[in-house]
Design a protein around this motif. Structure first.
Motif, short mmCIF file in Angstrom:
data_model
loop_
_atom_site.label_atom_id
_atom_site.label_comp_id
_atom_site.label_asym_id
_atom_site.label_seq_id
_atom_site.Cartn_x
_atom_site.Cartn_y
_atom_site.Cartn_z
N ALA B 295 9.17 9.33 7.95
CA ALA B 295 7.64 8.54 8.07
C ALA B 295 6.91 8.80 6.72
O ALA B 295 7.37 8.71 5.45
CB ALA B 295 6.66 9.94 8.34
N LEU B 296 6.21 7.37 6.39
CA LEU B 296 5.22 7.45 5.68
C LEU B 296 4.08 7.85 5.22
O LEU B 296 3.55 8.10 6.64
CB LEU B 296 4.46 5.23 5.65
N ILE B 297 3.60 8.11 4.10
CA ILE B 297 2.35 8.93 3.29
C ILE B 297 1.75 8.11 2.32
O ILE B 297 2.48 7.78 1.30
CB ILE B 297 2.77 10.21 3.63
N GLY B 298 0.38 8.62 2.14
CA GLY B 298 -0.06 7.86 1.28
C GLY B 298 -0.27 6.31 0.47
O GLY B 298 0.25 6.13 2.33
N ASP B 299 -0.36 6.20 -0.26
CA ASP B 299 -0.05 4.70 -0.76
C ASP B 299 1.05 4.34 0.63
O ASP B 299 1.43 3.10 0.52
CB ASP B 299 -0.15 4.40 -2.34
N ALA B 300 2.13 4.58 0.30
CA ALA B 300 3.72 3.24 0.74
C ALA B 300 3.28 3.67 1.96
O ALA B 300 3.27 2.33 2.63
CB ALA B 300 4.20 4.79 0.95
N ALA B 301 2.11 4.43 2.72
CA ALA B 301 1.79 3.71 4.13
C ALA B 301 0.41 2.78 4.16
O ALA B 301 -0.24 1.94 4.61
CB ALA B 301 1.51 5.15 5.34
N HIS B 302 -0.14 3.12 2.97
CA HIS B 302 -2.08 2.45 3.03
C HIS B 302 -2.62 2.10 1.66
O HIS B 302 -2.97 3.50 1.43
CB HIS B 302 -2.96 3.15 3.88
#
Lengths: 448, 448
Positions: B295-302
């Motif tokens: 799962a992506l989280i933080g800047d990695a996702a957005h």
């Protein structure tokens, strides 16, 4: 001999580009990931036939290949819609004598490779996969099927390596590279309508057949052997979707409900349904297309969904425009590549938008009476005022007018036709005194 | 002990996530590409200070770190605009007592890492760069600074590895992954306003300073030592652009023309201008954020642009919401991750849009009389009807209302205020008999 140019990807645009560059005297090397399609290794996972129209034909003419390709093509003069009850409704694509052409992807690719191979200054390498690129020192690393790696250096490198381009992936790591990939929630499945015994077509040969069902659709394009390649476009999820077609019973019921007329001509549809992969539909956009001595072309630069039948035509136009820009600006490659992307990105974005719009039209609108009436009015306008009124479809498919112009003109056309219908002017279409002022109002400056 | 969870990236969101997961008893391993920031290896290429607001504070409260962080923060109660002539104009961010907080990125990261390190079930690895991921067998390959590679396996893997995430790059290769990266034509340059001798602030300490110049702007956030970190946002190309600031003479003239008041407090601006890198501004969106056990989280996702001061706040809220979802659905990780992305993607997209919109507001509108009047009306509405009228800024910065709601509410608020201004009702704002019906019409259901 002029400088060396490497082309990564020997598909449709790569092989056409190789021919154009060879004609100009460059040393051309083409590196293709797959095996040599001429030896019967058909490219898996790609659509079987394509709709070749004016832009593609014009590009093929420049390398003297149009006639040969059109010999094996089947003209499609319009859309033939099939209702659930099997009623047919036909909408011509353009004026009399205008048509698009069903051609085999592999057949076309073979002809392009054969021609490229005739040039002494073209070297073709198959089974060479691009595994690394150095955008700064102008090299690419290719791995062959024995696992051996070679490093290629060239003055200019073109990435014609398709929607999942390795070159583009590398460019994506550079600063300020704009990129988007957007998937439809629709997949597609290729099926087949078989010919009658002696290669006789079971349904109208010279049409693109559509079974519009609102949320989904099937289409069919004719092949020279009398068969049709059918493509079912269906959502992945939801009520009517691939996820609800798990068993033979599901699929049979689905076809009986929605495609009873076609089903009768598709004896292998169940096998095909479960054996053939479900393809996905993606729109890929990026900007820039050029980084130093590297440039993207074809699907690598702009993957579009297939609903305007323009993917290959747009790619061929890329090659054709690039060739003209080389004619003007060579040997100033910086300017050549800059002018190339300036000319093409705006138009690739426009045809991407048009293709998305056409998906709704094909799967849903074409089956609706209001839309059929709209098309009838448009057809009459096109035929009565061929020099003044040009439908968007005709601008896209039967002209080399920039796609961006066609996109804008389509909105103007729609407003005009809506006005005609709202004011019940359908029986005045032949009356130029009524129409000409409307053309001026809605379409802008027109020549009488 | 519960299962092992690997976190790729030990920046702000990765280290906060490590703490949350450690508190729940998981075995947590954090792999960070850079060195240990606690040893003075400051992260290069990132902004120096950040605006911490309610969403971030609430997330920090959950791990007991809010108080400690706020001790070192400087409250900013509003925007202070500087005209070319040096005139000041102040717009409060919210009601009395509402403010955002200037905090040091590295200071905050250190506090988070220190707390994470206190847990026996957290292992921190620095100088470990993720060089490969296998999304199907749940492994990541990390290369340390000696060039040694280790393969890590974990039950669940989080990619908190920032805007240029290696995990996301790998996900991008999976089927039907929607992705876009869009760069502004603007770059940024960090500069500095120095304190007076004894750490005394040269301009208002408790404000975010803006020098709005229409097409470009400079902002400044206070630091505890009395300095301000200034950031110049300027187009790459065009008349007023980085490309036209090549020499010391160019830069000096530019500052004399546009920032004469600030320039006097920035003795090192020329050195900083030429020594500091020009950062780029990008918005990255993707969907899904989850693939199997990744799962992506933080800047990695957005990754979002910084103009609403919400990048870190949004990332902390990701962690906080994920933590709550784990509370409810663990040990069903499939549901946990599914609910997590359902909850967050829509809101990450909303704050990305809001940040783009705020860029125009900050660099241009804040300096215009009409906008100042708009803000004055809004301020009076907020203060007179604190339970009914909530400004978009306050919903974003001083509440944990979903960003998507704040985005929609902002448009309603704008329509209301435009109505008030057009109908010259400014002097009726205190009259609830006039205002309440308007609130009902424009804002929907309201409680009186």
């Amino acid at each position: 001999m002029k400088e060396k140019i490497a082309i990564i990807g020997g598909g449709l645009s790569g092989s056409l580009l190789a021919i154009c560059l060879a004609k100009r005297g460059f040393q051309v090397e083409v590196y293709e990931r797959r095996g040599d399609i001429r030896k019967g290794q058909a490219a898996a996972g790609r659509s079987i036939n394509l709709a070749l129209s004016t832009r593609g034909i014009e590009a093929l003419k420049k390398v003297g290949l149009a006639e040969k390709v059109l010999q094996d093509a089947i003209p499609m003069t319009g859309r033939m819609m099939h209702s659930v009850k099997g009623e047919l409704n036909y909408q011509p694509y353009g004026k009399s004598g205008q048509y698009i052409n069903s051609v085999s992807r592999s057949g076309l690719n073979i002809k392009l490779l054969e021609l490229a191979d005739e040039y002494d200054n073209v070297k073709l390498f198959f089974n060479h996969k691009c595994v690394d690129v150095d955008l700064n020192i102008n090299t690419a690393v290719l791995e062959n099927d024995k696992g051996e790696k070679i490093t290629v250096e060239a003055s200019i490198m073109f990435g014609s390596d398709g929607a999942f381009s390795a070159i583009r992936s590398e460019m994506q790591k550079t600063n300020r590279f704009n990129y988007s990939q957007n998937y439809e929630n629709y997949g597609y499945k290729e099926l087949e309508i078989l010919p009658l015994k002696d290669g006789v077509f079971q349904i109208e040969k010279n049409a693109l057949h559509i079974w519009p069902r609102g949320e989904f659709m099937m289409i069919a394009l004719p092949n020279p052997d009398g068969s049709f390649t059918c493509t079912l476009f269906l959502a992945y999820d939801g009520e009517k979707s691939f996820s609800n077609l798990k068993t033979k019973v599901d699929v049979t019921a689905f076809f009986e409900n929605y495609f009873p007329d076609a089903m009768a001509m598709m004896p292998n549809y169940l096998e095909d349904f479960f054996n053939n992969p479900t393809g996905s539909l993606t729109t890929i956009r990026c900007n820039p297309w050029v980084y130093k001595k590297f440039a993207l072309i074809g699907d690598a630069a702009h993957a579009i969904i297939p609903f305007y039948g323009q993917g290959m035509n747009c790619s061929f136009e890329d090659v054709s425009e690039l060739d003209e820009i080389i004619e003007t600006y060579y040997p100033d490659w910086t300017t050549v590549l800059q002018k190339y992307q300036e000319a093409r990105i705006i138009n690739a974005n426009a045809i991407a938008d048009l293709a998305c719009k056409n998906f709704v039209e094909m799967r849903d609108l074409v089956g609706q009476p209001a839309f059929m009436h709209f098309k009838k009015v448009e057809q009459e306008l096109s035929e009565t005022y061929p020099d003044v009124y040009r439908s968007q479809y005709s601008l896209v498919s039967f002209s080399t007018t920039p796609y961006s112009y066609a996109l804008a003109q389509g909105y103007k056309n729609e407003a005009l036709i809506q006005y005609i219908i709202e004011h019940k002017l359908e029986d005045k279409i032949k009356d130029a005194n009524v129409m000409m002022p409307l053309f001026r109002d809605f379409l802008g400056e027109v020549t009488i």
